[in-house]
Design a protein around this motif. Sequence first.
Motif, PDB file in Angstrom:
ATOM      1  N   TRP A 184       6.343   0.516   2.566  1.00  0.00           N
ATOM      2  CA  TRP A 184       5.852   0.006   1.295  1.00  0.00           C
ATOM      3  C   TRP A 184       5.711  -1.508   1.348  1.00  0.00           C
ATOM      4  O   TRP A 184       6.534  -2.195   1.946  1.00  0.00           O
ATOM      5  N   GLU A 187       4.312  -5.472  -3.263  1.00  0.00           N
ATOM      6  CA  GLU A 187       3.682  -5.120  -4.528  1.00  0.00           C
ATOM      7  C   GLU A 187       3.935  -3.662  -4.896  1.00  0.00           C
ATOM      8  O   GLU A 187       4.162  -3.331  -6.069  1.00  0.00           O
ATOM      9  N   GLU A 188       3.900  -2.789  -3.909  1.00  0.00           N
ATOM     10  CA  GLU A 188       4.132  -1.372  -4.169  1.00  0.00           C
ATOM     11  C   GLU A 188       5.580  -1.116  -4.581  1.00  0.00           C
ATOM     12  O   GLU A 188       5.845  -0.305  -5.469  1.00  0.00           O
ATOM     13  N   ASN A 191       6.165  -1.983  -8.125  1.00  0.00           N
ATOM     14  CA  ASN A 191       5.679  -0.928  -9.013  1.00  0.00           C
ATOM     15  C   ASN A 191       6.637   0.258  -9.055  1.00  0.00           C
ATOM     16  O   ASN A 191       6.931   0.797 -10.129  1.00  0.00           O
ATOM     17  N   GLU A 192       7.149   0.645  -7.895  1.00  0.00           N
ATOM     18  CA  GLU A 192       8.039   1.806  -7.819  1.00  0.00           C
ATOM     19  C   GLU A 192       9.328   1.573  -8.605  1.00  0.00           C
ATOM     20  O   GLU A 192       9.885   2.498  -9.192  1.00  0.00           O
TER      21      GLU A 192
END
Length: 226
Positions: A184, A187-188, A191-192
């Motif tokens: 990941w 940024e991901e 979000n998670e």
Amino acid sequence: MKRLCLHLENQILVLWIELGTLCLQGSWNAVYERELQTFQEYGDTGEIWFGEESMTRLIRWMQKHKIPLDASVLDIGTGNGVFLVELAKFGFSDITGIDYSPSAIQLSGSIIEKEGLSNIKLKVEDFLNLSTKLSGFQICIDKGTFDAISLNPDNAIEKRKQYVKSLSVVLKAKGFFLITSCNWTKEELLNEFSEGFELFEELPTPTFSFGGRSGNSVAALVFQKK
């Protein structure tokens, strides 16, 4: 979502290519049963996920922010428990390692016993289905477990959501969550873990260049529970 995980130490590359099948508990048990046998026969502790530098990076952060040595620390998916050993050697005294593989916990216990350490707690525990009263930890650490869950072929999206829920249960308010991921991006991960957590700090990680472009081989973030 599956990606090729790049790491400066090539031994991890092949492992992550095959990780889709390793997400199954029986497969992980088989891996740690082999590592346990290798340790018993040759004293080899097995792989250090993301290399020794990843452990140093996290301990350096804890030292920088003056995390008390008696702070409660949970290693999620401890594997062979080598990081627990490093924490104990540094002086941390309230350390717990969990893994859903009984073979991993047995291997961890053997390694810890050989090191002559007695202040480390180990538990067979499925983080997505907590059965014991794990809560109130000041520090939670993940080096690859969230990645493995993300690649699970069986409803990975719901499993990731459950991971975040479990993290909310075990981590105390204002506690810190340190995650290292090769699957990941920053940024991901933001979000998670957007629900209930906020970014506290991004840790520096090795970079690589390929085809005229450069990037980080792994993401290492520190979240704080709101």
